[in-house]
Every structure is written in structure tokens, then in C-alpha cells.
Design an enzyme around this catalytic site. Structure first.
Site, PDB file in Angstrom:
ATOM      1  CB  CYS A  72      -0.976   0.011   1.171  1.00 30.51           C
ATOM      2  SG  CYS A  72      -0.214   0.051   2.797  1.00 30.51           S
ATOM      3  CB  SER A  73       0.460   4.470  -1.675  1.00 25.83           C
ATOM      4  OG  SER A  73       0.277   3.791  -2.891  1.00 25.83           O
ATOM      5  CB  THR A  74      -0.080   6.413   2.803  1.00 25.47           C
ATOM      6  OG1 THR A  74      -1.383   5.864   3.026  1.00 25.47           O
ATOM      7  CG2 THR A  74      -0.085   7.224   1.507  1.00 25.47           C
ATOM      8  CD  GLN A  77      -3.327   3.592   0.944  1.00 28.49           C
ATOM      9  OE1 GLN A  77      -2.268   3.105   0.588  1.00 28.49           O
ATOM     10  NE2 GLN A  77      -4.212   4.090   0.087  1.00 28.49           N
TER      11      GLN A  77
END
Length: 196
Positions: A72-74, A77
Site C-alpha cells: 500500500c502507498s501510505t 493505509q
């Protein structure tokens, strides 16, 4: 023991160093390991060459090795839903990280691909599947997807997408070749767009 003997490979490796990694990388080899011994052989009998033993493993018994990757990107998340889906699909091991696709090097992704390649190099006949929850977890840019697809094709590693419109298992050298060709087309379109 001389090189090339039954306990030492032509490269000079002794049996434990040669065979043990195979059992570590492909766990089902440990569980299904069976040495077939003819009934006419046993302790106290002089060895005589007998009939050849069929040591082939039925295709139905050989389970594929699924290598899972979650991303996931962050940091905000969550990865749990992806991890649960990968576990349910039978992935072992699973590599995961919280990192943006804008970052050029994703350490856990590199480890996952290297693990899959190592299995394929060590046990070439073993079916290896690289599994992600959905395509955007693999990569966002078409050029990046094409690079990954070419790597999978080179090592004959299958790609599995658990969700999305392209859900399924894709064999780069079989029926799944169309998906890999699609990646190539996407990459070419992206390059044309950048040039314009």
C-alpha cells in the site's frame, strides 16, 4: 568424496549444501519425500542391480509454490485485507511493505521476485506463481509493468491477480501470453503519449 560422486555434485558441493536449499524453498518436497525400496532389498543382503524404479511425481501431487506480495502507498493505509487474501490463496511466503510506487526501488518487492527466481533456478520443474491482490499493487506505470512481465517471462514464473477485471493466473509462455502482450502495448502507448 570425489567430485561427481553420489554425495558430491560436479561443482564440488556436498549433499547437504546441494539438496537442503531445495527442501527449504519448496516445503512440499519435505512432506512428500519418499524413497521407494524394492521388496527384494533389505539389511544383510548383498546389493544387486535391479529393475529401474519409477521416481516421477504425479503432476496432480505437485503443488505450485505461490509467492505473495502486498503493498500500500501510505502508512495510514492497511495491508491486512491483502495479507488475508494472499494467505487464503495459499501464498507462502508473503512479502509486504508500505511504500509508494513512485519510489524506484521497493525492497520487499525485490526480495519477493528474487525468492521466486531462486526457486525456479533451484527446482526448474517447480511451478512458481507470483501472486498480488490486484494489478496496481504490482506497479502503476505501463513501462514498469512491462519490465516486471519480461522478468516473469524470462524465468517462466506465472502471475496471479486475485481481484479486478483481469483476475486469474497467467502463464507467460501459455494462454496468459496475451496479458503480457497487453502490458507491452500499454507501455508503447505510454511512450507515444510522453513523446507527444
Amino acid at each position: 568424496m570425489p567430485v561427481g560422486s553420489t554425495c558430491r555434485t560436479r561443482g564440488g558441493k556436498v549433499a547437504p549444501k546441494y539438496h537442503t536449499p531445495r527442501f527449504m524453498l519448496v516445503p512440499h518436497l519435505r512432506a512428500e519425500l519418499e524413497v521407494k525400496t524394492p521388496a527384494d532389498r533389505g539389511p544383510g543382503r548383498a546389493w544387486e542391480r535391479g529393475l529401474a524404479i519409477d521416481t516421477s511425481v504425479p503432476e496432480a501431487v505437485t503443488k505450485p509454490t505461490r509467492v505473495g506480495y502486498a503493498r500500500c502507498s501510505t502508512a495510514q493505509q492497511g495491508l491486512q485485507s491483502q495479507l488475508d487474501a494472499l494467505e487464503e490463496a495459499g501464498c507462502n511466503p508473503v512479502f509486504s511493505e508500505k511504500i509508494s510506487t513512485r519510489v524506484k526501488v521497493r525492497p520487499e518487492f525485490v526480495k519477493a521476485m528474487e525468492f521466486a527466481r531462486t526457486i525456479k533456478k533451484t527446482v526448474p520443474h517447480q511451478r512458481v506463481i507470483f501472486t498480488v491482490h490486484e494489478m496496481k499493487r504490482l506497479g502503476r506505470g505501463a513501462a514498469e509493468l512491462l519490465t516486471i512481465a519480461e522478468d516473469l517471462r524470462h524465468y517462466d514464473i506465472q502471475l496471479e491477480l486475485l481481484t479486478g477485471p483481469l483476475q486469474g493466473v497467467y502463464d507467460p509462455s501459455g494462454h496468459g501470453a496475451a496479458l503480457f502482450a497487453f502490458f507491452a502495448g500499454m507501455a508503447e502507448s505510454e511512450r507515444e503519449y510522453i513523446r507527444e
